[in-house]
Design an enzyme around this catalytic site. Structure first.
Site: not given
Length: 456
Positions: A162, A374, A434
């Site tokens: 991320s 994601d 994710h």
């Protein structure tokens, strides 16, 4: 009394390097080490190193070290990445079957300062930019590696998730500069960017079209979202990054409204119902800075990949803090997390494509990997910024066919695809959102082995 004192001396050691102070501790067998580095006066980074029991002695393929950088900004690698994704134990302190420790030593750092167990004695000392965070991390690496010849023999791979991707590329360049100047005794093996927030502009432009194609959004939502994305593009172009962050927050609210609360971590589900977000820690958190905002609440619980709920806050501030011994009494895990994201609002929407290009131009191995479902850092947006690279191998890379990936010896189920050219690779991980290591642990572990060239 004498034995207790000797044990205390064994567990705790103090060292000084270039004016910086470190407090270190570890297990009796040496399989784990952890400590604090005062990277700047009154600014303390916490790190935790696990040495792999699977290490293979092979001079032609040195055993790698994997540095994990969490997202947020403000997410704790020591807590989240370690106990929920790749560490040797899960949130119940049970052995994890697909721990990445099988392929490499694991180094977790709570970065930037204020994250997890890391802390500042003065709130004005929290970092405001990715470069500042990279400088602090480079100082920490000097402390850990420069005095340890055994670690110097192992290549370091910087893995990120991320927002951690922005930290990873800036750290990669900072560390490389220090290595070349003779200030850091370290072999940089490569940088791996997992579901990374490298180009916010490309990612937010992808959200609404992707959801429209998935029948999750109508034309009204698409048009409003695209209008806000255009505003963000203009604000970024003008260097108005804080304004872009505010518009990004507005866009997320529009996405949530017109998609009827899609799960930003897995677009196949409603918010809070995905395989990861349904767990209590992530439930109801709908922004990429969820980690830091969660941490500021000081209350939440979660589940590891196994399913049943785990109270991570109590785990970290109870048994883990007791084990570590060196955490100051007035420091709680996540106690300063609320400081990190607000301090970095001016850097949050700044792209780091140029830094990826610099790493590639310097010959550093760069890997991108992304979970198929994601949304927050969707593959569509990641592929868009990859195509903006000025790297001289891009055209050849884009022309390659994908190589299918499988889990172990099972060749009946495709779990992903990969492509690689020169020093750049891309992994598409099917069925993952994710949090790739938690959602597709088998193929993720195989990917790590390939990236790090682990001899095991």
């Amino acid at each position: 009394m004498g034995k207790i004192f000797l044990l205390f001396l064994f567990f705790l050691s103090f060292s000084f390097l270039h004016g910086y102070f470190a407090l270190d501790a570890g297990t009796i067998d040496g399989s784990e080490q952890w400590g604090y580095v005062e990277v700047r006066p009154k600014a303390h980074l916490f790190w935790w190193l696990y040495k792999s029991p699977n290490r293979v002695e092979d001079p032609s393929k040195p055993w790698p070290i994997l540095l994990w950088l969490q997202g947020g900004p403000g997410g704790s690698g020591v807590g989240l990445g370690n106990f929920l994704e790749i560490g040797p134990l899960d949130g119940h302190l049970k052995p994890r079957n697909y721990t990445w420790l099988k392929k490499a030593h694991l180094l977790f750092v709570d970065s930037p300062v204020g994250t997890g167990f890391s802390y500042v004695e003065d709130e004005s000392l929290v970092v405001k930019t990715d470069e500042d965070a990279a400088t602090d991390l480079t100082t920490l690496l000097k402390m850990i590696f420069n005095g340890n010849e055994n670690l110097q023999k192992s290549p370091l791979y910087i893995f990120a998730e991320s927002y951690g991707g922005k930290f990873a590329v800036t750290l990669g360049l900072s560390a490389l500069k220090a290595i070349q100047a003779g200030q850091l005794k370290l072999q940089l093996g490569g940088v791996a960017l997992g579901n990374s927030w490298i180009s916010p502009e490309d990612i937010v432009f992808s959200w609404a079209p992707l959801l429209k194609d998935l029948s999750r959004m109508n034309n009204n939502g698409l048009n409003i979202s695209n209008s806000l994305a255009l505003n963000i593009k203009q604000q970024i172009a003008e260097g108005k990054y804080e304004n872009a962050t505010s518009t990004w927050e507005e866009l997320e609210s529009v996405i949530a409204k017109y998609s009827h609360n899609v799960d930003f971590y897995n677009f196949l589900f409603d918010d809070g119902n995905g395989p990861i977000s349904a767990t209590k820690q992530f439930k109801g958190l709908a922004r990429i800075d969820r980690y830091s905002r969660y941490l500021s609440t000081k209350k939440s619980s979660t589940a590891g990949a196994g399913g049943s709920d785990v109270d991570l806050y109590s785990l970290m501030n109870g048994p883990i803090k007791k084990k570590l011994r060196i955490i100051p009494e007035n420091v709680t895990w996540g106690g300063q997390g609320y400081l990190v994201f607000p301090a970095m609002r001016g850097d949050f929407m700044k792209p780091r494509i140029k830094e990826v290009d610099e790493l590639l131009a310097k010959g550093v191995n760069v890997t991108v990997y992304n979970g198929q479902v994601d949304l927050i850092c969707c593959t569509k947006g990641v592929e868009a910024w990859v195509q903006k690279l000025k790297w001289d191998g891009l055209e050849e890379f884009l022309s390659l066919d994908h190589t299918p990936l499988y889990c172990g010896t099972d060749k009946t189920t495709t779990t992903g695809f990969s492509s690689s050219y020169k020093n750049f690779s891309f992994y598409w991980i099917l069925g993952a959102g994710h949090f790739v290591p938690a959602e597709q642990p088998c193929v993720s572990l195989q990917m790590v082995g390939s990236i790090t060239r682990s001899p095991n």
